[in-house]
Design a protein around this motif. Sequence first.
Motif, PDB file in Angstrom:
ATOM      1  N   VAL A  39       5.117   5.609  -4.314  1.00  0.00           N
ATOM      2  CA  VAL A  39       5.546   4.290  -4.788  1.00  0.00           C
ATOM      3  C   VAL A  39       5.153   4.112  -6.251  1.00  0.00           C
ATOM      4  O   VAL A  39       5.941   3.617  -7.058  1.00  0.00           O
ATOM      5  CB  VAL A  39       4.951   3.170  -3.906  1.00  0.00           C
ATOM      6  CG1 VAL A  39       5.155   1.810  -4.547  1.00  0.00           C
ATOM      7  CG2 VAL A  39       5.580   3.201  -2.523  1.00  0.00           C
ATOM      8  N   GLU A  40       3.939   4.513  -6.598  1.00  0.00           N
ATOM      9  CA  GLU A  40       3.491   4.402  -7.988  1.00  0.00           C
ATOM     10  C   GLU A  40       4.352   5.249  -8.924  1.00  0.00           C
ATOM     11  O   GLU A  40       4.591   4.872 -10.067  1.00  0.00           O
ATOM     12  CB  GLU A  40       2.023   4.807  -8.111  1.00  0.00           C
ATOM     13  CG  GLU A  40       1.067   3.800  -7.517  1.00  0.00           C
ATOM     14  CD  GLU A  40      -0.379   4.273  -7.532  1.00  0.00           C
ATOM     15  OE1 GLU A  40      -0.653   5.347  -8.119  1.00  0.00           O
ATOM     16  OE2 GLU A  40      -1.221   3.577  -6.950  1.00  0.00           O
ATOM     17  N   ALA A  41       4.819   6.387  -8.428  1.00  0.00           N
ATOM     18  CA  ALA A  41       5.669   7.254  -9.233  1.00  0.00           C
ATOM     19  C   ALA A  41       7.092   6.709  -9.333  1.00  0.00           C
ATOM     20  O   ALA A  41       7.865   7.135 -10.189  1.00  0.00           O
ATOM     21  CB  ALA A  41       5.699   8.658  -8.641  1.00  0.00           C
ATOM     22  N   GLY A  42       7.436   5.784  -8.440  1.00  0.00           N
ATOM     23  CA  GLY A  42       8.768   5.190  -8.474  1.00  0.00           C
ATOM     24  C   GLY A  42       9.826   6.010  -7.766  1.00  0.00           C
ATOM     25  O   GLY A  42      11.015   5.778  -7.945  1.00  0.00           O
ATOM     26  N   ASP A  43       9.424   6.967  -6.948  1.00  0.00           N
ATOM     27  CA  ASP A  43      10.354   7.847  -6.241  1.00  0.00           C
ATOM     28  C   ASP A  43      10.680   7.241  -4.873  1.00  0.00           C
ATOM     29  O   ASP A  43       9.888   7.327  -3.932  1.00  0.00           O
ATOM     30  CB  ASP A  43       9.720   9.223  -6.078  1.00  0.00           C
ATOM     31  CG  ASP A  43      10.702  10.253  -5.576  1.00  0.00           C
ATOM     32  OD1 ASP A  43      11.852   9.879  -5.262  1.00  0.00           O
ATOM     33  OD2 ASP A  43      10.318  11.434  -5.492  1.00  0.00           O
TER      34      ASP A  43
END
Length: 88
Positions: A39-43
Motif C-alpha cells: 500500500v505504501e508503494a502504491g501498487d
Amino acid sequence: MANIKSQVKRVGTNEKSRMTNASFKASVRTEMKKVRLAVEAGDIEKAEATLRVAVARIDKSVTKGVQAKKTAARQKSHLQALVNSLKK
C-alpha cells in the motif's frame, strides 16, 4: 519444576504449542506487513494479492485457535481499509 508425571508432560505440551503459536503469529504479522508495504508503494495489484494471502492466513489462525475471532476480524478490517484507501 513439577513433581507429578502428568504435569511434567503438560509442561512439555504447553511449550510445544507455545512455540507453534508464536511461529504462526509471526507469519500472520509478516503477511500483514507485506500488505502495508504494498500500500505504501502504491501498487494496487500487489496489495490486493497480498491481502488475499493475509486474510487466508488470519482465518487459518482462528481455526487453529491461535487468535480470537474478533482480533482476526479487526486485523482484516484494518487491512481492507488500507487497500480501499489506495483505490480512491
